[in-house]
Design a protein around this motif. Structure first.
Motif, PDB file in Angstrom:
ATOM      1  N   GLU A  64       1.910   5.797  10.186  1.00 26.38           N
ATOM      2  CA  GLU A  64       0.907   5.915  11.242  1.00 26.38           C
ATOM      3  C   GLU A  64       1.359   5.101  12.446  1.00 26.38           C
ATOM      4  N   ALA A  65       1.600   5.759  13.571  1.00 21.30           N
ATOM      5  CA  ALA A  65       1.987   5.083  14.810  1.00 21.30           C
ATOM      6  C   ALA A  65       0.738   4.846  15.657  1.00 21.30           C
ATOM      7  N   ARG A  66       0.566   3.603  16.100  1.00 24.24           N
ATOM      8  CA  ARG A  66      -0.596   3.232  16.908  1.00 24.24           C
ATOM      9  C   ARG A  66      -0.135   2.739  18.282  1.00 24.24           C
ATOM     10  N   VAL A  67      -0.914   3.022  19.305  1.00 22.08           N
ATOM     11  CA  VAL A  67      -0.514   2.727  20.686  1.00 22.08           C
ATOM     12  C   VAL A  67      -1.623   1.938  21.400  1.00 22.08           C
ATOM     13  N   PRO A  68      -1.612   0.613  21.286  1.00 17.64           N
ATOM     14  CA  PRO A  68      -2.694  -0.203  21.877  1.00 17.64           C
ATOM     15  C   PRO A  68      -2.848  -0.057  23.382  1.00 17.64           C
ATOM     16  N   GLY A 102       3.368  -3.147  11.003  1.00 20.63           N
ATOM     17  CA  GLY A 102       4.525  -3.692  11.705  1.00 20.63           C
ATOM     18  C   GLY A 102       4.564  -3.161  13.119  1.00 20.63           C
ATOM     19  N   SER A 103       5.727  -3.252  13.764  1.00 19.39           N
ATOM     20  CA  SER A 103       5.824  -2.788  15.138  1.00 19.39           C
ATOM     21  C   SER A 103       7.234  -2.316  15.457  1.00 19.39           C
ATOM     22  N   CYS A 104       7.305  -1.302  16.325  1.00 17.26           N
ATOM     23  CA  CYS A 104       8.569  -0.928  16.938  1.00 17.26           C
ATOM     24  C   CYS A 104       8.882  -1.968  18.010  1.00 17.26           C
ATOM     25  N   LEU A 105      10.148  -2.355  18.147  1.00 18.43           N
ATOM     26  CA  LEU A 105      10.550  -3.334  19.159  1.00 18.43           C
ATOM     27  C   LEU A 105      11.811  -2.837  19.859  1.00 18.43           C
ATOM     28  N   SER A 106      11.664  -2.505  21.145  1.00 16.04           N
ATOM     29  CA  SER A 106      12.818  -2.048  21.920  1.00 16.04           C
ATOM     30  C   SER A 106      13.433  -3.166  22.746  1.00 16.04           C
ATOM     31  N   GLY A 107      12.697  -4.254  22.926  1.00 23.76           N
ATOM     32  CA  GLY A 107      13.161  -5.318  23.799  1.00 23.76           C
ATOM     33  C   GLY A 107      12.659  -5.182  25.219  1.00 23.76           C
ATOM     34  N   VAL A 145       2.020   1.274   8.817  1.00 26.51           N
ATOM     35  CA  VAL A 145       1.423   1.380  10.148  1.00 26.51           C
ATOM     36  C   VAL A 145       2.334   0.672  11.137  1.00 26.51           C
ATOM     37  N   MET A 146       2.676   1.353  12.230  1.00 27.97           N
ATOM     38  CA  MET A 146       3.563   0.771  13.247  1.00 27.97           C
ATOM     39  C   MET A 146       2.883   0.803  14.609  1.00 27.97           C
ATOM     40  N   LEU A 147       2.709  -0.374  15.219  1.00 23.87           N
ATOM     41  CA  LEU A 147       2.228  -0.433  16.585  1.00 23.87           C
ATOM     42  C   LEU A 147       3.400  -0.220  17.530  1.00 23.87           C
TER      43      LEU A 147
END
Length: 632
Positions: free
Chosen positions: A508-512, A261-266, A366-368
């Motif tokens: 697991e946080a991933r940072v593309p 999934g993903s974190c979304l701050s806007g 897993v969070m992008l």
């Protein structure tokens, strides 16, 4: 992502890997070996992401039993590397990226590091030659700490694993605490806030020779230089190449055998990641929806939900919204501080904690995340001062005036104030420092005037100390600022906070944005691709024109994952903040100018001065001291 531990010479203690069980709830491993330097221990806690079978358990040994690996992170190009090695005759027993890493080291030695695209810290014990090799990824996405005493050497994924080793005091490292309190910066040098415990920095490696008796030498070397090239291309080509590289990074970061999934701050960064993920997963055409997790607030000054809603509708995501509550800040502060290992800079870390907590609740492993775009692209609003200084120095006065006018129109910053701030980078170092320090003393009640903190002196700022330690160029314009932010400060601190918050929840946080080809490209781009007029991160905006909803693409404000601290601290948390300040002063008498701290806190809490992050830093230092029993 996982947790690891290794020791040379110390008595092996399995508890030192089990203390970070939260980093690896899917399995554990422990192995001991012998050497002339004393016993060797390797420990691992596993978070199974790639090849979740038992074939991925660690310590992982090669068929001969010579090499033994413990690894934390992900190698995103493991499939390509595996095929390259298979063509050379290598045979693999698993589908894991861990085995690919081990074989790569066996085949290419330390040169394998430059072939890796990913986030990693790992240790490899060579049982034949009695050497222990340790390395960390280019930008320090995954942590690796070191303690070296006359008794032995130990490595860990978290500082708490090393506390209590023979020869370590566990005391506060006052100079680094001073940097944190004065500037809000941590992780900017190899030292930590604990005396005697250091970090292997991003892009560094260590080879320890345990083939002789006695305490091994720990020669830290840089395998990845803190540098940047130069590229001269037009705006259209820059945007096209940036889009292609970011899309490729997101594609690789989607490789997983568990839900992503993903974190979304806007904001621009996380929204770009989410929209690219949605395209690749086919969300709008009936494919899997991207699970997004967002933190929202009733206070409109920091709430970004309208932008989140625009992305959710545009990218057809499955949204999850959480509303961090003021009353939970202190209820969770001690636990968050324990996981963070060191004091942290603001309650935004609490909000991030809540986001990862919700991700675990909904079953995303897993969070992008959009972390890592601001530093190489000059995305912070303080970057304008350095950009303007560069324009003035080059006599590009018309462009400088346009920038100031647009920033005034879009961000509400008066032109006179912008001009004043732009002059500071142009002044001699001593004069610029006097202006900054004079402003600090005038507005902050000399709260740092305690005997112990004052003894640290003010020969250079924390930012300058980081620059000097890494041999980075002085900050004279936007380009040199981006280099210093990426390698020397800010980024390493933000990655520290994200690693601990995600791993506390087995995520697991991933940072593309920190895929190294993209970072290298971003740093090499000219300043005219980063700030143009009042626009920040211009190349990213151009690259995402056909990807993002207009509401997000055209955003000019920047909140930076903010929480409504002013409303919280002056409202429901006022009493707790006041007591928190007093608790810190009681725990560390003589560290501060106590009267100055109380006056500063009163001014902020009573509304005579805006609340800023330093008030939380003071309070959290006391929480940290109590949780870890860190004396001076």
């Amino acid at each position: 992502m996982c947790g690891l531990f290794a020791s040379v010479g110390f008595e092996p203690e399995r508890a030192r890997i089990d203390i970070v069980a939260h980093r690896g709830p899917d399995g554990s491993g422990w192995q001991t070996y012998s050497s002339p330097a004393g016993p060797i221990a390797l420990g691992h806690r596993r978070l199974a992401i790639i090849d979740v079978s038992d074939a991925g358990l660690q310590p992982m040994a090669d068929a001969s039993g010579r090499y033994h690996l413990v690894f934390n992170g992900e190698i995103y190009n493991y499939i390509e590397l595996r095929e390259e090695m298979r063509a050379k005759g290598e045979v693999f027993a698993s589908e894991s990226d861990s085995e690919v890493l081990l074989r790569a080291y066996m085949l290419w030695g330390e040169a394998a590091l430059r072939r890796l695209r990913g986030m990693f810290s790992f240790l490899i014990w060579d049982d034949r030659d009695k050497t222990l090799f340790a390395a960390r990824d280019r930008y320090g996405i995954k942590p690796l700490y070191l303690a070296a005493t006359p008794r032995g050497v130990a490595f860990g994924s978290e500082i708490k694993q090393l506390l209590g080793l023979p020869g370590l005091s566990g005391r506060m490292n006052v100079p680094r605490v001073h940097d944190f309190l004065a500037s809000g910066i941590s992780d900017h040098t190899s030292e930590t806030m604990f005396e005697g415990i250091v970090q292997i920095r991003g892009g560094e490696s260590v080879m320890i020779d345990a083939s002789r008796a006695g305490a091994p030498v720990v020669p830290v070397q840089r395998w990845y230089p803190a540098s940047a090239g130069e590229i001269a291309i037009g705006e259209k080509e820059a945007a096209e190449r940036f889009h292609a590289m970011l899309a490729d990074a997101v594609r690789l970061h989607l490789r997983s055998d568990v839900p992503v999934g993903s974190c979304l701050s806007g904001g621009l960064d996380s929204s770009s990641i989410v929209c690219l993920m949605s395209q690749m997963m086919g969300s709008s055409a009936g494919g899997a929806k991207v699970n997004t997790v967002s933190a929202c607030y009733a206070e409109k000054s920091v709430d970004e939900k309208p932008f989140m809603d625009a992305v959710v509708a545009h990218a057809h995501t499955q949204p999850h919204f959480i509303f961090p509550k003021a009353e939970e800040v202190f209820a969770r502060a001690a636990d968050i501080t324990w996981h963070q290992d060191e004091p942290f800079g603001s309650t935004s870390i609490f909000a991030q904690w809540c986001v990862f907590e919700e991700a675990r609740r909904v079953g995303v492993k897993v969070m992008l995340d959009g972390q890592g775009a601001d530093e190489p692209l000059g995305g912070y609003h303080h970057s304008f001062s350095f950009h303007l200084a560069g324009l003035i120095k080059q006599l590009k006065l018309a462009e400088a005036l346009r920038t100031m006018r647009e920033r005034q129109a879009w961000h509400g910053v008066p032109i006179a104030q912008q001009a004043k701030h732009a002059l500071i980078p142009l002044l001699p170092t001593g004069l610029a420092g006097m202006l900054r320090n004079g402003h600090r003393a005038l507005t902050q009640h000399d709260w740092l005037g305690g005997e112990l903190l004052q003894a640290q002196g003010s020969d250079r700022t924390a930012f300058e100390r980081a620059r000097v330690e890494l041999g980075l160029p002085p900050v004279t314009d936007l380009r040199t600022l981006c280099m210093n932010l990426t390698y020397g400060s800010n980024l390493s601190m933000l990655l520290h906070w994200e690693d601990r918050n995600s791993m506390a929840h087995g995520i697991e946080a991933r940072v593309p944005f920190l895929d190294h080809p993209l970072v290298e490209f971003s740093l090499a781009l000219g300043n005219d691709h980063k700030i143009v007029g009042g626009d920040t991160k211009r190349v990213l905006r151009r690259a995402m024109e056909a990807v993002l909803p207009p509401a997000v693409l055209q955003r000019r404000d920047k909140l930076g994952f903010a929480t409504p601290e002013q409303a919280w601290f002056r409202g429901p948390l006022k009493g707790m903040m006041t007591e928190g300040v007093e608790a810190t002063l009681r725990r560390y008498p003589g560290l501060f100018n106590a009267d100055g701290v109380r006056a500063l806190a009163a001014d902020m809490l009573e509304g005579r001065k805006p609340v800023d992050f330093l008030l939380w830093r003071i309070v959290n230092l006391g929480i940290w001291g109590e949780r870890f029993e860190a004396g001076i």
